[in-house]
Design a protein around this motif. Structure first.
Motif, mmCIF file in Angstrom:
data_model
loop_
_atom_site.group_PDB
_atom_site.id
_atom_site.type_symbol
_atom_site.label_atom_id
_atom_site.label_comp_id
_atom_site.label_asym_id
_atom_site.label_seq_id
_atom_site.Cartn_x
_atom_site.Cartn_y
_atom_site.Cartn_z
ATOM 1 N N GLY A 118 0.849 -1.181 0.000
ATOM 2 C CA GLY A 118 0.000 0.000 0.000
ATOM 3 C C GLY A 118 0.886 1.232 0.000
ATOM 4 O O GLY A 118 1.395 1.653 1.034
ATOM 5 N N SER A 119 1.103 1.809 -1.179
ATOM 6 C CA SER A 119 2.070 2.891 -1.336
ATOM 7 C C SER A 119 1.480 4.249 -0.993
ATOM 8 O O SER A 119 0.471 4.668 -1.563
ATOM 9 C CB SER A 119 2.607 2.922 -2.773
ATOM 10 O OG SER A 119 3.400 4.070 -2.980
ATOM 11 N N ARG A 120 2.158 4.956 -0.096
ATOM 12 C CA ARG A 120 1.759 6.312 0.270
ATOM 13 C C ARG A 120 2.294 7.344 -0.717
ATOM 14 O O ARG A 120 1.917 8.520 -0.663
ATOM 15 C CB ARG A 120 2.303 6.643 1.667
ATOM 16 C CG ARG A 120 1.810 5.708 2.753
ATOM 17 C CD ARG A 120 2.718 5.749 3.969
ATOM 18 N NE ARG A 120 4.035 5.201 3.656
ATOM 19 C CZ ARG A 120 5.052 5.133 4.526
ATOM 20 N NH1 ARG A 120 4.879 5.597 5.756
ATOM 21 N NH2 ARG A 120 6.218 4.631 4.171
ATOM 22 N N LEU A 121 3.163 6.901 -1.632
ATOM 23 C CA LEU A 121 3.826 7.817 -2.553
ATOM 24 C C LEU A 121 3.461 7.557 -4.006
ATOM 25 O O LEU A 121 4.015 8.195 -4.912
ATOM 26 C CB LEU A 121 5.354 7.705 -2.386
ATOM 27 C CG LEU A 121 5.884 7.841 -0.951
ATOM 28 C CD1 LEU A 121 7.397 7.711 -0.939
ATOM 29 C CD2 LEU A 121 5.462 9.151 -0.331
ATOM 30 N N ALA A 122 2.543 6.638 -4.257
ATOM 31 C CA ALA A 122 2.182 6.304 -5.634
ATOM 32 C C ALA A 122 1.460 7.451 -6.326
ATOM 33 O O ALA A 122 1.603 7.644 -7.538
ATOM 34 C CB ALA A 122 1.325 5.041 -5.659
ATOM 35 N N GLU A 123 0.683 8.205 -5.573
ATOM 36 C CA GLU A 123 -0.040 9.342 -6.132
ATOM 37 C C GLU A 123 0.657 10.637 -5.729
ATOM 38 O O GLU A 123 0.973 10.822 -4.556
ATOM 39 C CB GLU A 123 -1.487 9.355 -5.632
ATOM 40 C CG GLU A 123 -2.300 8.159 -6.105
ATOM 41 C CD GLU A 123 -3.721 8.195 -5.574
ATOM 42 O OE1 GLU A 123 -3.974 8.920 -4.573
ATOM 43 O OE2 GLU A 123 -4.582 7.498 -6.140
ATOM 44 N N PRO A 124 0.906 11.531 -6.685
ATOM 45 C CA PRO A 124 1.609 12.785 -6.367
ATOM 46 C C PRO A 124 0.897 13.575 -5.262
ATOM 47 O O PRO A 124 -0.300 13.797 -5.313
ATOM 48 C CB PRO A 124 1.563 13.547 -7.698
ATOM 49 C CG PRO A 124 1.442 12.479 -8.740
ATOM 50 C CD PRO A 124 0.594 11.414 -8.114
ATOM 51 N N GLY A 125 1.662 13.958 -4.256
ATOM 52 C CA GLY A 125 1.128 14.783 -3.178
ATOM 53 C C GLY A 125 0.356 14.042 -2.113
ATOM 54 O O GLY A 125 -0.036 14.644 -1.103
ATOM 55 N N ALA A 126 0.149 12.734 -2.293
ATOM 56 C CA ALA A 126 -0.640 11.981 -1.310
ATOM 57 C C ALA A 126 0.047 11.946 0.046
ATOM 58 O O ALA A 126 -0.610 11.978 1.089
ATOM 59 C CB ALA A 126 -0.886 10.560 -1.812
ATOM 60 N N TRP A 127 1.367 11.889 0.056
ATOM 61 C CA TRP A 127 2.102 11.842 1.333
ATOM 62 C C TRP A 127 1.871 13.114 2.139
ATOM 63 O O TRP A 127 1.720 13.059 3.354
ATOM 64 C CB TRP A 127 3.590 11.645 1.070
ATOM 65 C CG TRP A 127 4.245 12.809 0.376
ATOM 66 C CD1 TRP A 127 4.307 13.040 -0.963
ATOM 67 C CD2 TRP A 127 4.921 13.909 1.000
ATOM 68 N NE1 TRP A 127 4.977 14.208 -1.233
ATOM 69 C CE2 TRP A 127 5.375 14.765 -0.043
ATOM 70 C CE3 TRP A 127 5.199 14.255 2.319
ATOM 71 C CZ2 TRP A 127 6.073 15.950 0.197
ATOM 72 C CZ3 TRP A 127 5.902 15.426 2.567
ATOM 73 C CH2 TRP A 127 6.325 16.256 1.514
ATOM 74 N N ARG A 128 1.811 14.250 1.438
ATOM 75 C CA ARG A 128 1.602 15.519 2.139
ATOM 76 C C ARG A 128 0.183 15.616 2.675
ATOM 77 O O ARG A 128 -0.051 16.051 3.804
ATOM 78 C CB ARG A 128 1.885 16.687 1.190
ATOM 79 C CG ARG A 128 1.931 18.041 1.893
ATOM 80 C CD ARG A 128 2.178 19.156 0.890
ATOM 81 N NE ARG A 128 3.448 19.008 0.224
ATOM 82 C CZ ARG A 128 4.612 19.442 0.717
ATOM 83 N NH1 ARG A 128 4.636 20.038 1.904
ATOM 84 N NH2 ARG A 128 5.722 19.284 0.042
ATOM 85 N N ARG A 129 -0.788 15.180 1.861
ATOM 86 C CA ARG A 129 -2.182 15.225 2.309
ATOM 87 C C ARG A 129 -2.419 14.293 3.481
ATOM 88 O O ARG A 129 -3.288 14.544 4.328
ATOM 89 C CB ARG A 129 -3.114 14.855 1.143
ATOM 90 C CG ARG A 129 -3.136 15.883 0.020
ATOM 91 C CD ARG A 129 -4.252 15.598 -0.969
ATOM 92 N NE ARG A 129 -4.081 14.323 -1.649
ATOM 93 C CZ ARG A 129 -3.382 14.164 -2.772
ATOM 94 N NH1 ARG A 129 -2.773 15.213 -3.343
ATOM 95 N NH2 ARG A 129 -3.276 12.986 -3.346
#
Length: 249
Positions: A118-129
């Protein structure tokens, strides 16, 4: 939601001091996709065991703290003995969304993958959100880049704690030889790649909060060093310079 493929799904929850979040996390698990839930308590000092006993799950408790990696070893051994075909590791602290379980197990149950991250970085900006601290993002990207080079993969987040494994993978990689601490996760990934198992990612949303478990600076530094050491050991093993039992059948 897609139709569920055939195959037994077991969720394992490695727990330590998760009393405040356990019930909420459990309630969010899609039970039509999960056959059994196992919680392994690693000598909590709060009421985790009392909360777990009120829930319809299988509880195992350690009389002594053995660490995050040691907890997972107990989780996977019990899941395998319960004939699980797909095993999901879900943290009981609410950091990862249980509603993603169908997306994690479907590639395994349909024979398309052996390990789903389950990648937290697969979608751009998802890690920040999701509230991931910047220093953790930077460290994650750096370590992931090095590991991708060693493993010959192109994965976005090799340090996620949200994973699903196939039964075959856990039966064949020697995970019982791995570390008892957080570097257990990195060693499992390196083993999976070394033994040729198929690894895929699905986007995962996270929620960082006061209740979410988080590795502190000291252990995080040790984790980073031990991850790099494990990657080096794999490289040396493959070249026949120094053989390692962690990468041997």
């Amino acid at each position: 939601m897609p139709e569920r493929p055939a195959g037994k799904v077991v969720v394992v929850m490695p727990a330590r001091n998760a009393a405040r979040t356990l019930e909420q996390t459990y309630a969010a698990i899609p039970r039509d996709w999960v056959d059994e839930i196992i919680l392994v308590d690693d000598k909590s000092t709060d009421a985790t065991i009392d909360v777990a006993r009120r829930l319809p799950l299988h509880l195992i408790w350690h009389p002594h703290n053995v660490g995050y990696g040691g907890n997972q070893k107990t989780c996977y051994l019990d899941a395998l003995q319960r004939d699980a075909e797909a095993i999901v590791m879900l943290h009981p602290d609410g950091q990862y969304e249980p509603t993603l379980i169908p997306e994690l197990v479907t590639p395994i149950l349909t024979g398309r993958a052996d390990l789903v991250l389950g990648s937290r970085l697969a979608e751009p900006g998802a890690w920040r959100r999701g509230g991931m601290p910047v220093h953790k993002y930077v460290a994650n990207r750096g370590l992931t880049a090095i590991e991708n080079r060693v493993m010959d993969t192109r994965l976005s987040d090799l340090h996620t704690g949200y994973r699903a494994y196939s039964r075959r993978l856990l039966l064949e990689i020697p995970f019982l030889r791995n570390a008892l601490d957080f570097s257990f996760d990195s060693e499992v990934l390196l083993q999976a790649a070394h033994f040729g198992f198929r690894i895929v990612e699905v986007p995962a949303r996270t929620r960082y909060s006061e209740d979410a478990s988080s590795i502190t600076l000291g252990p995080a530094s040790v984790y980073a060093v031990k991850t790099l050491w494990a990657a080096l050991r794999l490289g040396l093993h493959r070249r026949g310079v120094v053989r390692s039992r962690k990468f041997s059948p």
